[in-house]
Enzyme design. Structure first.
Site, mmCIF file in Angstrom:
data_model
loop_
_atom_site.group_PDB
_atom_site.id
_atom_site.type_symbol
_atom_site.label_atom_id
_atom_site.label_comp_id
_atom_site.label_asym_id
_atom_site.label_seq_id
_atom_site.Cartn_x
_atom_site.Cartn_y
_atom_site.Cartn_z
ATOM 1 N N ASP A 107 1.088 -1.157 -0.129
ATOM 2 C CA ASP A 107 -0.417 0.234 -0.181
ATOM 3 C C ASP A 107 0.751 1.485 -0.271
ATOM 4 O O ASP A 107 1.864 1.294 -0.130
ATOM 5 C CB ASP A 107 -1.240 -0.489 1.168
ATOM 6 C CG ASP A 107 -1.973 1.123 1.159
ATOM 7 O OD1 ASP A 107 -3.200 1.073 0.352
ATOM 8 O OD2 ASP A 107 -1.513 2.227 1.677
ATOM 9 N N HIS A 272 -6.857 -6.478 0.918
ATOM 10 C CA HIS A 272 -5.771 -6.129 0.616
ATOM 11 C C HIS A 272 -4.911 -6.539 1.633
ATOM 12 O O HIS A 272 -3.624 -6.266 1.197
ATOM 13 C CB HIS A 272 -6.604 -4.659 0.931
ATOM 14 C CG HIS A 272 -6.003 -3.909 0.760
ATOM 15 N ND1 HIS A 272 -4.848 -3.341 -0.571
ATOM 16 C CD2 HIS A 272 -5.146 -2.409 1.536
ATOM 17 C CE1 HIS A 272 -4.477 -2.345 -0.135
ATOM 18 N NE2 HIS A 272 -4.373 -1.737 1.216
#
Length: 292
Positions: A107, A272
């Protein structure tokens, strides 16, 4: 009680005038630096780092502005550019005696890793990115109704004032929303870790917003300049990506290929937060990358 990665030691390392990062280090062998994402800290690597430390020196910093690292003011919009944050990572490694190292990021940390690979190609030996596109590509892919999934990018891109006030007023709801939404298996982020993430984010709203604001401004400028110059990642690159749906996933491989000639791009069945939800997949990809 402060949560740590078992068997790792913590220290603060100065990376710039008046700015120090909290760094957790373990293991011995060739160095690998692991960079966390949003809304997390280095704790996201708690399953990956101990295994990797069996044959590597593993370095897990909190990025500037996050966790226990310093959170400098951002008067000119440069303090949280990925270029600045990448230089922090190189400074940490050098302070620990490592002139070259492998780098993995998730991320926000992956965006820092990409910038480090572009700015320091003789320092970063291998690069693994978890569930991102390079900054400029993310903005180009987000269009129409599909962009609603990234509403937080647009909120935190606004000028200083309103985003900080809105998020501070409901910090646990805001950050907790992403912790809940972006995971397929809620047990991957247990209550104590979730509480640690929320505590860290609650204390870091201005710097987190500044990090995101940089990705809508100066970070895009840096990516565009590299694209125009034909700059590419020269080291072996691995990418793990979840299925983002047809609007995003179909474009991901070609966009990554434009940045990395030596690319291993894989889709994984995970949410994620894959280092917490599917650590075996992340370890497998990282070890395969290091063998290239």
């Amino acid at each position: 009680m402060t949560l740590t990665i078992p068997g790792f030691r913590q220290q603060h390392i100065e990376v710039a005038d008046g700015v120090a990062l909290s760094v957790t280090v373990g293991g011995t062998g060739s160095p690998v630096v692991l960079l966390h994402g949003f809304p997390q800290t280095h704790l996201m690597w708690r399953h990956v780092a101990p295994d990797l430390a069996a044959d590597h020196t593993v370095v897990c910093p909190d990025l500037r502005g996050y966790g226990a690292s310093d959170k400098p003011a951002d008067p000119d919009g440069q303090a949280y550019s990925k270029r600045t944050m990448a230089a922090d990572v190189v400074a940490v490694a050098r302070a620990l005696g490592h002139e070259r190292f492998a780098l993995a990021g998730h991320d926000r940390g992956a965006l820092v890793a990409i910038r480090a690979g572009l700015d320091f190609p003789d320092v970063v030996t291998h690069l693994l990115a978890l569930d991102v596109l390079p900054t400029v590509d993310s903005w180009e892919v987000l269009q129409g109704r599909t962009a609603a999934v990234a509403f937080h990018l647009y909120l935190m891109a606004q000028p200083p004032g309103l985003p900080e006030s809105m998020i501070t007023a409901s910090a646990d709801d805001f950050f907790g929303y992403f912790l809940d939404l972006w995971v397929n298996d809620a047990s991957a982020i247990p209550a104590d870790v979730r509480a640690a993430y929320l505590d860290a984010c609650r204390a870091a709203v201005p710097s987190i917003v500044a990090d995101y604001r940089a990705s809508a401004t100066v970070d895009v400028d840096h990516d565009l300049a590299d694209r125009a110059a034909g700059s590419r990642l020269r080291m072996p690159v691995g990418v793990l990506q979840q299925d983002w749906g047809p609007d995003f996933s179909s474009a991901a491989v070609s966009r990554w290929q434009a940045w990395a000639a030596d690319l291993d791009h894989r889709f994984v069945a995970s949410g994620h937060f894959m280092a917490e939800e599917s650590p075996a997949d992340v370890l497998g990809a990282l070890r395969a990358l290091l063998a290239r």
